[in-house]
Design an enzyme around this catalytic site. Sequence first.
Site, PDB file in Angstrom:
ATOM      1  N   GLY A   1      19.852  44.419  51.942  1.00 48.60           N
ATOM      2  CA  GLY A   1      20.192  44.618  50.534  1.00 48.60           C
ATOM      3  C   GLY A   1      20.493  43.306  49.841  1.00 48.60           C
ATOM      4  O   GLY A   1      20.178  43.128  48.654  1.00 48.60           O
ATOM      5  N   ALA A   2      21.074  42.374  50.582  1.00 44.02           N
ATOM      6  CA  ALA A   2      21.413  41.088  49.963  1.00 44.02           C
ATOM      7  C   ALA A   2      20.148  40.367  49.497  1.00 44.02           C
ATOM      8  O   ALA A   2      20.138  39.701  48.467  1.00 44.02           O
ATOM      9  CB  ALA A   2      22.197  40.223  50.943  1.00 44.02           C
TER      10      ALA A   2
ATOM     11  N   GLY B   1      51.554  35.168  28.744  1.00 49.13           N
ATOM     12  CA  GLY B   1      51.377  36.404  27.971  1.00 49.13           C
ATOM     13  C   GLY B   1      50.094  36.394  27.171  1.00 49.13           C
ATOM     14  O   GLY B   1      49.004  36.149  27.692  1.00 49.13           O
ATOM     15  N   GLY B   2      50.233  36.656  25.871  1.00 52.07           N
ATOM     16  CA  GLY B   2      49.084  36.732  24.974  1.00 52.07           C
ATOM     17  C   GLY B   2      48.154  35.537  25.088  1.00 52.07           C
ATOM     18  O   GLY B   2      46.939  35.674  24.927  1.00 52.07           O
TER      19      GLY B   2
END
Length: 527
Positions: free
Chosen positions: A417-418, A182-183
């Site tokens: 693009g890489a 949890g937290g």
Amino acid sequence: MTVLDEAPGEPTDARGRVAELHEIRAQAVAGPSEKATNAQHAKGKLTARERIELLLDPESFREVEQLRRHRATGFGLEAKKPYTDGVITGWGTVEGRTVFVYAHDFRIFGGALGEAHATKIHKIMDMAIAAGAPLVSLNDGAGARIQEGVSALAGYGGIFQRNTRASGVIPQISVMLGPCAGGAAYSPALTDFVFMVRETSQMFITGPDVVKAVTGEEITQNGLGGADVHAETSGVCHFAYDDEETCIAEVRYLLSLLPQNNRENPPRTEASDAADRRSDVLLDLVPADGNRPYDMAKVIEEIVDDGEYLEVHERWARNIICALGRMDGQVVGIVANQPQALAGVLDIEASEKAARFVQMCDAFNIPIITLLDVPGFLPGVDQEHGGIIRHGAKLLYAYCNATVPRISLILRKAYGGAYIVMDSQSIGADLTYAWPTNEIAVMGAEGAANVIFRRQIAEAEDPEAMRARMVKEYKSELMHPYYAAERGLVDDVIDPAETREVLIKSLAMLQTKHADLPSRKHGNPPQ
Ligand SMILES: CC(C)(COP(=O)(O)OP(=O)(O)OC[C@H]1O[C@@H](n2cnc3c(N)ncnc32)[C@H](O)[C@@H]1OP(=O)(O)O)[C@@H](O)C(=O)NCCC(=O)NCCSC(=O)CC(=O)O
């Protein structure tokens, strides 16, 4: 009744008071009981104080709020008010430099976070931010202290807010040494580095019981959120080890590579490895044939000081390597495609991993060296539907925003693009080098020929012969190693054996680099 449960006695004299102080302190240090300590050891875990001793230089720890106790009532809490309230906080040194620390004491309320416990953590975080020194949390706690209700929960809010405020200001390291539910799992995700120990530490938002109730899935604690899961599958943890001793020793090593805060440079050491050491072995390590894999880790080992470096996220997204090492004593961050895994392509996870690393290096004044051998982004429906466009954009954004010295070196393939994303000159690399084996291009020659000569190939009497001719033509026109150099897209084509010397000289020149970004509240990075 022990002194723990009593109000202090009648004053006698100063010496009597001092003796009483030592008795109280001894009880606070001893913790709840030998039985609780034995239970902790029986689980293969150290106590909070044993961990702090391993982390800090001997005798350097100064504890803060050792005598703090909670004031909560109900559920029998009035009768159970141990000193420290289940978290040990303070500061000490690591290799002589100040480090702040908090460590949950699992022997007290399972290390669960109550109101007083939380305000102790808030105070030590505020001190770390004010002093401009790293913060290490040694986590072994069961989340919010259930008996204290929402007051405990609010305590987490204060931690998250401080984690975020401290982000990019001081290094924050979370070491997970027990079940963190949890937290207790959110704060580490906001910090720079997460360490875990196999078998004894877990992180999850909801445990196996809740998972079973909601989804019907049956899984063990380790299967759900153990160190291997987070180191290999989720990417939540950066480092995983078999035991606490090794884990904490590696935290010390990482701290030795980081500055105290964002206004400092990382500590420089005297290098014993010659700055002009030639690396002829690189010619054998990296095959000239772009389709043959090799281990990029060996290239990194060859060019850094003494072959020593620390790999971050070693087992997650293995198609990219992110590592911290030294060159001529100066700390550098290295981002490198790994042709041995998925041919070194960029995919969703590799983009996320490298983006966070580049961002961390930039925040803490660590120059970035990028080693390229990338055939492109990974094509596929999964990748497109998983959002490769926005995840890939994270890496692009991180590089474009980085103002630290940036040097890139193209070993072999740098396609499409890489190539642009991996710190090309066009997005702001300060210096770009290439080996004579480089293949910088929009795409591979076969793919390119199939697109631009599709009609000629289809209409040819012998399409295969035509395809081969067109591939050859494309290669000789656009894919020779000097194409980019002739256009000034790389600053130099270098002899691989001189890589270390060239990088070190470039780093030395860039030491005084200063770059400003436009004034703004903050950017809006892709998420
Ligand atoms: C962490 C554990 C796996 C550890 O199991 P172990 O078998 O090792 O130990 P244990 O269960 O005997 O626990 C040791 C001691 O700690 C106490 N204890 C455990 N969890 C506690 C908690 N959250 N608050 C207060 N006390 C707690 C136990 O009562 C016990 O006390 P004694 O020694 O006196 O018998 C388990 O205790 C557990 O699942 N706890 C609940 C975790 C959880 O749900 N946390 C989320 C809280 S909500 C939250 O955090 C907010 C959110 O995100 O929603």
